[in-house]
Design an enzyme around this catalytic site. Structure first.
Site, mmCIF file in Angstrom:
data_model
loop_
_atom_site.group_PDB
_atom_site.id
_atom_site.type_symbol
_atom_site.label_atom_id
_atom_site.label_comp_id
_atom_site.label_asym_id
_atom_site.label_seq_id
_atom_site.Cartn_x
_atom_site.Cartn_y
_atom_site.Cartn_z
ATOM 1 N N HIS A 1 22.746 9.248 56.515
ATOM 2 C CA HIS A 1 23.734 8.251 56.103
ATOM 3 C C HIS A 1 25.164 8.678 56.397
ATOM 4 C CE1 HIS A 1 20.731 6.139 53.138
ATOM 5 N NE2 HIS A 1 20.288 6.226 54.360
ATOM 6 N N ASP B 1 19.235 10.686 53.656
ATOM 7 C CA ASP B 1 20.411 10.195 52.928
ATOM 8 C C ASP B 1 21.655 10.823 53.559
ATOM 9 O OD1 ASP B 1 22.215 9.307 50.841
ATOM 10 O OD2 ASP B 1 20.470 9.021 49.572
#
Ligand SMILES: *[C@@H]1O[C@H](CO)[C@@H](O)[C@H](O)[C@H]1NC(C)=O
Length: 395
Positions: free
Chosen positions: A244, A221
């Site tokens: 991310h 993430d």
């Protein structure tokens, strides 16, 4: 304490600091911990912590964790401490704290290793391995799973240094800094597979004066995420990817929330990440804001959204009646950002129709898409550009 004992202790601690392989003031092994990977050492760690934390010696008290693999269940190291500084010292290589192999044992506690209300904390070296695989597997197949635990959390801590720590395979976030002041995180390595769900690298929330530098984050993430009420943050020399990217947000989850201000992200490299630098807000009413943000000297290597402001976040279109964000975004500077975009739109400013972005600045940007021209996209975005800006600004 008798003065001669105090002097002896101070000398011992001085000796330890000069020669870190010497016996520590509070070695977890002498409190019953076993570095065999199997014995539950949680209570021994807690006893060593409480001894260090209640030392009234001026200067540092140290919890020392020698080489070995120590099985630890959810643990809370709480302050405030009598000692002015508590050091949690692990060997740079060879010391690991491991979670129980059955993920249910971290349960719904939300945190695995938690430091709370400690002022003057140093955490050095060591590897923490939450062994998240079985937990992610459970999440992936949507069975009934526990809420999951963050690996290392700092809540209401001040004057903290975390250096040389490695975090592997956290169930959820690797590290959370919440309601803290004056935190330095350096030379940390964070690692989980790109497919692991919600394994943010470092999350900063409601904290002031946080510096993160010289760190490598490869995870599933955000490499670093910044939540509401955070200010005076400095993020430097971060290698991010897979992951991310570095995100401010999601902001505006609540109608009433503190803003984010004065954040600098500099000298970072993003490799094959979903985003480079992102500001993300919910598409609903909020009095939140993000202002005085600087992104500079960044390299993008095959990044999906190198530069992005996304104010339309509303998963499942639930709870966003007017689909416009109340979060006010202003004074965001992008300087010297180069490299490659993995999608055609290399710069995407999708701002709120009710609260357009203002004061966005682009300077010396050079982003390409598969060696072809990339594009930029603007909605409700206002600002200026200078120097060479490729793709051309859409303000
Ligand atoms: C902004 O944050 C930096 C880094 O933490 C700090 O040094 C600086 O003083 C802050 N600026 C303001 C105006 O608070």
């Amino acid at each position: 304490m008798a003065p001669n004992i105090a002097v002896t202790l101070v000398l011992l601690i001085g000796l330890f600091e000069r020669c870190s392989s010497a016996t520590a003031a509070y070695n977890v092994v002498s409190f019953g911990a076993r570095g065999d990977g199997n014995t539950d050492s949680t209570k021994a760690f807690l006893r060593a912590w409480s001894a260090a934390c209640s030392t009234s010696v001026r200067g540092a008290a140290t919890v020392y964790v020698p080489r070995g693999s120590f099985l630890i269940k959810p643990v809370v190291f709480s302050g405030p401490c009598r000692s002015s500084r508590v050091t949690f010292q692990m060997d740079a290589t060879g010391t690991s704290l491991v979670a129980p192999s059955n993920y249910w044992e971290l349960g719904n506690s939300g945190t695995w290793i938690l430091f709370i209300k400690v002022t003057g904390l140093s955490v050095y070296g060591g590897t923490v391995d939450a062994r998240g695989h079985a937990y992610w597997q459970c999440r992936r197949y949507g069975k009934s799973c526990t809420a999951g635990a963050r690996s290392v959390s700092l809540f209401w801590c001040n004057n903290v240094v975390v250096s040389g720590l490695r975090s592997m395979n956290s169930q959820t976030m690797h590290m959370a800094i919440d309601n803290c002041n004056n935190v330095v995180v350096k030379n940390v390595k964070i690692r989980a597979p790109s497919s692991s769900p919600n394994t943010d690298g470092i999350h900063i929330e409601a904290s002031t004066g946080v510096t993160i530098s010289g760190s490598t984050i490869m995870t599933g993430d955000d490499c670093i995420s910044i939540g509401s009420g955070s200010k005076n943050l400095w993020l430097e020399r971060i290698a991010c990817g897979p992951g991310h990217g570095i995100s401010i947000g999601s902001l505006g989850d609540n109608a009433n929330e503190d803003g984010v201000q004065n954040v600098t992200v500099t000298s970072c490299v993003f490799t094959k990440t979903q985003n480079g630098v992102r500001i993300k807000t919910w598409a609903r009413a909020s009095n939140g804001y993000a202002t005085n943000i600087v992104f500079r000297n960044l390299i993008m290597k095959n990044v999906n959204n190198p530069i992005i402001i996304d104010q339309k976040y509303c998963p499942g279109n639930q709870g966003c009646p007017r689909q416009s964000s109340g979060v006010k975004i202003s004074r965001v500077t992008y300087t010297n950002i180069r490299g490659t975009s993995a999608s055609k739109v290399a710069m995407n400013f999708y701002c709120s129709s009710s609260n357009p972005c203002w004061g966005l600045k682009l300077q010396d940007i050079r982003l390409t898409y598969l060696n072809k021209a990339a594009t930029s996209y603007c909605a409700n975005a206002g600002g200026s550009s200078s120097g060479v800006v490729i793709p051309r600004s859409c303000f």
